[in-house]
Design an enzyme around this catalytic site. Structure first.
Site, short mmCIF file in Angstrom:
data_model
loop_
_atom_site.label_atom_id
_atom_site.label_comp_id
_atom_site.label_asym_id
_atom_site.label_seq_id
_atom_site.Cartn_x
_atom_site.Cartn_y
_atom_site.Cartn_z
N GLU A 172 0.84 -1.21 0.00
CA GLU A 172 0.00 0.00 0.00
C GLU A 172 0.87 1.26 0.00
OE1 GLU A 172 -2.65 -0.58 3.39
OE2 GLU A 172 -4.10 -1.57 2.10
N GLU A 364 -5.55 -8.08 -1.34
CA GLU A 364 -6.19 -7.93 -0.03
C GLU A 364 -7.64 -7.55 -0.25
OE1 GLU A 364 -4.59 -5.48 3.14
OE2 GLU A 364 -2.56 -5.91 2.46
C1 BG6 Z 1 -4.26 -3.05 4.88
C2 BG6 Z 1 -2.91 -3.55 5.30
O1 BG6 Z 1 -4.30 -1.69 5.10
O2 BG6 Z 1 -5.40 -3.51 5.53
C3 BG6 Z 1 -2.93 -4.72 6.26
O3 BG6 Z 1 -2.10 -3.84 4.20
C4 BG6 Z 1 -4.09 -4.58 7.20
O4 BG6 Z 1 -1.69 -4.79 6.90
C5 BG6 Z 1 -5.38 -4.62 6.40
O5 BG6 Z 1 -4.11 -5.50 8.23
C6 BG6 Z 1 -6.64 -4.58 7.22
O6 BG6 Z 1 -6.60 -3.50 8.08
P1 BG6 Z 1 -6.82 -3.67 9.65
O7 BG6 Z 1 -6.54 -2.34 10.18
O8 BG6 Z 1 -8.21 -4.11 9.82
O9 BG6 Z 1 -5.83 -4.69 10.09
#
Ligand code: BG6
Length: 471
Positions: A172, A364
């Site tokens: 990201e 993701e």
């Molecule tokens: C993304 C990141 O922003 O979202 C991850 O690459 C992160 O590292 C994921 O865990 C989900 O966000 P969160 O804050 O719910 O863990």
């Protein structure tokens, strides 16, 4: 017509080292920025790691990875996305020689994946700059980081040639705009950080990323190296042209990152922004040439969409993944206030493809939710996570729609395929996984793993290559 996913579609799941491995001081690992961030992205930092930092133990993936990879294989994973903790390989970041034990750990992990035919998909830097580089060099503001990263990636490409084909340079990368410490290791507090230094740090990351592409291809011509951006479809809150232009300008700030990676040069709208804000990016001789090493594919995370307006004072601020906007009145939100927008995924896939005509990888996506571990009628411990199944089904249907639109999608690795520690809040109760891990925010729990209902659901999705999805 049923949804058609390509034959070689890379189904899998994603994690990051700092959110699952634990073992923060084992086998020569140095401290990273994560080790002093017990409350996650927005929280305060500490002088030294404190016991309430859930990431120090994580889900003990460092010791239990064999059991976990076996479960991924049972679901039928074709790929597994993880990151390499930079501070395991170069504990301080500026050493000349790598730490052999750190390298060996990832060798063993990749071998374990390959044993089941699972392709490793590796993020080189995922929110975990070695602490020494952050404190002593001010992270990516300092040009020296380019050289340290170059040594790091050269080590990785050489060591894992033939084992790892898919690489992502920075997780990201655009998140540096909102989270300069976590994302860019920048020690200067966010409120004191000048736009000049912030964008200079971006430039250093761009150069480092392009060097990784160059070096990676030289060492292993089969390597596929992508950028990774936080995607954020941003809609104007009204059709008022002022809101539309404000949204376009907001989008440009994020588009900048993939534009440089794919086109190999700075876009005109950023040159204008720099001029109007007295920002002058220092290019070293050769930088322009280096940036021409463009990526093989674009990978991205997708969780939420947001809205923007010309006059933000008229609206409430919504929640979201690092970036927040104006809430969309047509969408529901998760328990953490992240608005759920499956169609936004089709939209973002089409937008990227229209803009770049490059293969795309969704690395993701997922729903962070509170899960309840129950014992079912068969006497098995499980979680009836129909809400997660619904979320993932709806998003995957939109991926299928985008594929039908002609978009080239390489694969899908939902986030936190096994429960792990959240990046934003450092909670474990914000669970994403197909696999439940018995660990809780107070540090209690056996660390045992249990298959959730979504585990069986995802297994069927993979074995039918998307055929079991409900449109
Ligand atoms: C993304 C990141 O922003 O979202 C991850 O690459 C992160 O590292 C994921 O865990 C989900 O966000 P969160 O804050 O719910 O863990």
């Amino acid at each position: 017509m049923s949804l058609q996913f390509p034959k070689n579609f890379l189904w899998g799941g994603a994690v990051a080292a700092n959110q699952c491995e634990g073992a923060y001081q084992e086998d020569g690992k140095g401290w990273s920025t994560q080790d002093i961030s017990p409350q996650g992205i927005a929280g305060p930092i500490t002088d030294v790691p404190t016991e309430d930092n859930m990431k120090l133990i994580g889900i003990d993936f460092y010791h239990r990875y064999k059991e976990d990879v076996k479960l991924f294989a049972e679901m039928g994973f074709k790929t597994f996305r993880t990151s390499i903790a930079w501070s395991r390989i170069f504990p301080k970041g500026d050493e000349l020689e790598p730490n052999e034990k750190g390298l060996q750990f990832y060798d063993d992990l990749f071998d374990e994946c390959l044993k089941y035919g699972i392709e490793p998909l590796v993020t080189i830097s995922h929110y975990e700059t070695p602490l020494h580089l952050s404190k002593e060099y001010n992270g990516w503001v300092n040009r020296d980081l380019v050289g340290f990263y170059e040594r790091y990636v050269r080590t990785l490409f050489t060591r894992y040639k033939g084992k790892v084909k898919y690489w992502l340079t920075f997780n990201e990368i655009n998140s540096i705009l909102e989270a300069p410490f976590m994302s860019g290791g920048i020690w200067t507090p966010k409120e004191e950080l000048s736009k000049q230094d912030l964008y200079q740090a971006c430039h250093h990351e761009f150069v480092a990323s392009a060097l990784a592409v160059k070096i990676g291809h030289e060492i292993d011509p089969d390597a596929q190296i992508g950028c990774m951006v936080l995607s954020l479809p941003t809609y104007p809150i009204t059709p008022n042209p002022d809101d539309v232009i404000a949204t376009m300008e907001y989008n440009h700030k994020n588009d900048f990152f993939a534009d440089v990676h794919v086109r190999g040069e700075y876009p005109g709208y950023m040159k204008r922004y720099f001029k109007e804000n007295n920002i002058s990016i220092h290019f070293e001789p050769g930088d322009e040439e280096i940036l021409k090493n463009t990526v093989d594919f674009i990978s991205f995370s997708y969780y939420v969409s947001i809205c923007q307006a010309a006059d933000l004072s008229k609206y409430n601020k919504g929640g979201g993944n690092i970036f927040a906007g104006v809430p969309n009145p047509y969408l529901e939100a998760s328990e953490w206030g992240w608005q759920i927008d499956p169609k936004g995924l089709r939209y973002v896939l089409n937008s990227f493809y229209d803009r770049y005509q490059k293969p795309l990888f969704i690395v993701e996506n997922g729903l962070g939710a509170v899960d309840e571990l129950i014992t079912n009628e068969k006497g098995e411990k499980t979680v009836e996570d129909d809400y997660r199944i619904q979320y993932l089904n709806d998003h995957l249907v939109q991926v299928g729609e985008a594929i039908a639109d002609g978009v080239e999608v390489m694969g899908y690795t939902p986030w936190g395929c096994i429960d792990l520690v959240s990046a934003s809040t450092a909670q474990l109760k914000k669970r994403y996984g197909f696999i439940y891990v018995d660990r809780h925010d107070d540090g209690s729990g056996t660390l045992e793993r249990y298959r959730k209902k979504s585990f069986h659901w995802y297994k069927e999705v993979i074995s039918t290559n998307g055929g079991s999805l409900k449109r």
